[in-house]
Scaffold this active site. Structure first.
Site, short mmCIF file in Angstrom:
data_model
loop_
_atom_site.label_atom_id
_atom_site.label_comp_id
_atom_site.label_asym_id
_atom_site.label_seq_id
_atom_site.Cartn_x
_atom_site.Cartn_y
_atom_site.Cartn_z
N SER A 244 0.85 -1.19 0.00
CA SER A 244 0.00 0.00 0.00
C SER A 244 0.88 1.24 0.00
O SER A 244 2.11 1.14 0.07
CB SER A 244 -0.91 0.01 1.22
OG SER A 244 -0.13 0.34 2.36
N LYS A 245 0.23 2.37 -0.07
CA LYS A 245 0.94 3.65 -0.12
C LYS A 245 1.97 3.80 0.99
O LYS A 245 2.97 4.50 0.83
CB LYS A 245 -0.06 4.80 -0.02
CG LYS A 245 -0.57 5.22 -1.36
CD LYS A 245 -1.19 6.61 -1.26
CE LYS A 245 -1.85 6.98 -2.56
NZ LYS A 245 -3.16 7.54 -2.44
#
Ligand code: GLU
Length: 462
Positions: A244-245
């Site tokens: 994820s980010k």
């Protein structure tokens, strides 16, 4: 059976093209190309509130960047609503789907009671038109449409990644395929699309494994031949959580903007969940030649930014200098640097060996741009008073020579002899003053790519 292979990528346009989806697209594309089949782009935009045309454009731009060319599409699910409704009508007629008037409150109460009983909450089939069953009179509100899932038995398929998977029909209740406002639901649209588009191989993320038995049952109810499924395991971050980010950029185009080459990205993504022996570096052509649906990993892959960096540096070294120059030009312009286009390929050739990204290369080429000013610390460390007279003499010589690498080297040699200095005394001072850095490739080669005037200017105040 010699059916033409047809694969698809079916992104939901709710944001940029995520690395995970890009990897699935790559596998689907490579598989189709390997077998001379077709690769189809389908936009799953039924989540109207979260979908946008901008996201579609981003997704297409990312696929173009990676050169994942599609043979058909993009098809938009929102443009196929009539078709989904028509299929629902035929299913209602055939009795493989039925109307259900149960209200949300009623269903909540049903689940509550099931939980209280220690049962797994599931639709209890109250509007299922079983033989001889008396159904209540339909209420006035609009019904949903449910798929009449087979009872008993199990769904089994041989997954390209995970091997044989079996899921009991008892685990599956009667799925809603159209909401009360008539809009079809996700799993249903996927089935109709895969069927209509003649998809032979569905390669997708393993977050969809739970949807597959439902989709298989619906396909069977429609009398369709089943595609082969391959559920590719997730990509995890270095901490073992889903990528994820938090772990860095997850948008494909962000990597373009960060100076990665598409062939590096493609090569790196291909190795996440697939392998060909110990090969780490391979071309697009090799990938297509090898990618036959085998050697897909069962277990999750781990994102390794350092490895991508290394793969990218390999491809930057291999890249054609004129191509690199073309990629660098807009990046430099964005930084307000306009360099002599004719010299740009030679500049790329000179510096690319020490760069892992195009951004690093642009940083290097910055020495040829405006605003280079050595730090006081570098001047103090590398430009002692003892070499200043030699630098003045060099400046005068550089003003008069033919401007090329050999003549610059000869001028430096002459100055060293004149002042009884050694190269390690002169070169760092020259580097700091002209490039603003104490380390560069061979300084004669570096200087030859400057405008003479710029070099003379930077050696002005000695
Ligand atoms: N739209 C789904 C997604 O973006 C893909 C579904 C599929 O491949 O069947 O995850």
């Amino acid at each position: 059976m010699n059916k033409k292979i047809r694969t698809r990528i079916a992104p939901s346009p709710t944001g940029f093209l995520h690395l995970g989806t890009a990897r699935t697209a790559l596998f689907s594309w490579a598989f189709a190309r390997h077998f001379g089949g077709d690769f189809i782009l389908r936009i799953e935009d039924t989540d109207v509130a979260r979908s946008s045309q901008e996201a579609v454009e981003q997704i297409i731009a990312a696929m173009q960047w990676l050169e994942l060319g599609y043979d058909e599409g993009p098809f938009y699910q929102m443009q196929r609503l009539d078709r989904y409704r028509a299929v629902i009508d035929t299913m209602l007629e055939a009795g493989t789907a039925y109307r259900c008037w149960a209200t949300p409150e009623e269903l909540d109460a049903m689940r509550e009671a099931q939980r209280a009983n220690g049962d797994k909450p599931r639709y209890d089939g109250r509007w299922r038109p079983e033989q001889g069953k008396r159904l209540p009179a339909p209420p006035a509100h609009a019904p949903v449409i449910r798929f009449r899932n087979p009872q008993g038995g199990a769904v089994r398929w041989d997954d390209l990644c995970k091997g044989s998977i079996t899921i009991s029909n008892d685990e599956l209740d009667d799925l809603i395929i159209a909401r009360s406002d008539g809009t079809p639901t996700y799993n249903f649209c996927v089935v109709v699309d895969d069927l209509d588009m003649g998809i032979t191989h569905v390669i997708r993320g393993d977050d969809h494994v739970n949807n597959t038995p439902r989709q298989i049952n619906i396909l069977q109810a429609l009398g369709a031949e089943l595609p082969v499924y391959g559920h590719v395991p997730m990509i995890l971050g270095p901490d073992g959580d889903k990528l994820s980010k938090r772990h860095g950029a997850v948008s494909v185009l962000q990597y373009r903007d960060d100076g990665y080459l598409p062939e590096a990205m493609l090569n790196y993504l291909a190795r996440l969940g697939w392998s060909h022996g110990d090969d780490e570096l391979f071309s697009r052509e090799h990938l297509v030649g090898w990618f036959d649906g085998t050697h897909l990993s069962k277990s999750a892959a781990q994102w390794d930014a350092a490895k991508l960096h290394w793969v990218n540096s390999h491809y930057i070294k291999l890249a054609d200098d004129t191509r690199l120059a073309g990629l660098l030009e807009p990046m430099l312009a964005q930084r307000g640097q306009v360099l002599d286009a004719a010299r740009l390929p030679a500049m790329c050739a000179l510096f690319k060996d020490r760069c892992a990204t195009l951004v690093e290369l642009a940083d290097w080429l910055g020495i040829y741009g405006r605003g280079v000013k050595p730090s006081d610390a570098d001047v103090a460390a590398h430009v002692p008073d003892s070499v200043r007279p030699a630098l003045v003499s060099l400046r005068d010589r550089l003003a008069a020579i033919e401007w090329d690498k050999a003549a610059i080297a000869a001028a430096m040699k002459a100055v060293l002899a004149e002042f009884g200095l050694k190269m390690p005394q002169l070169a760092p001072a020259l580097r700091v003053l002209t490039c603003g850095r104490a380390q560069t490739p061979s300084i004669d080669a570096v200087l030859a790519l400057f405008e003479r005037e710029t070099v003379l200017e930077r050696l002005q105040h000695l």
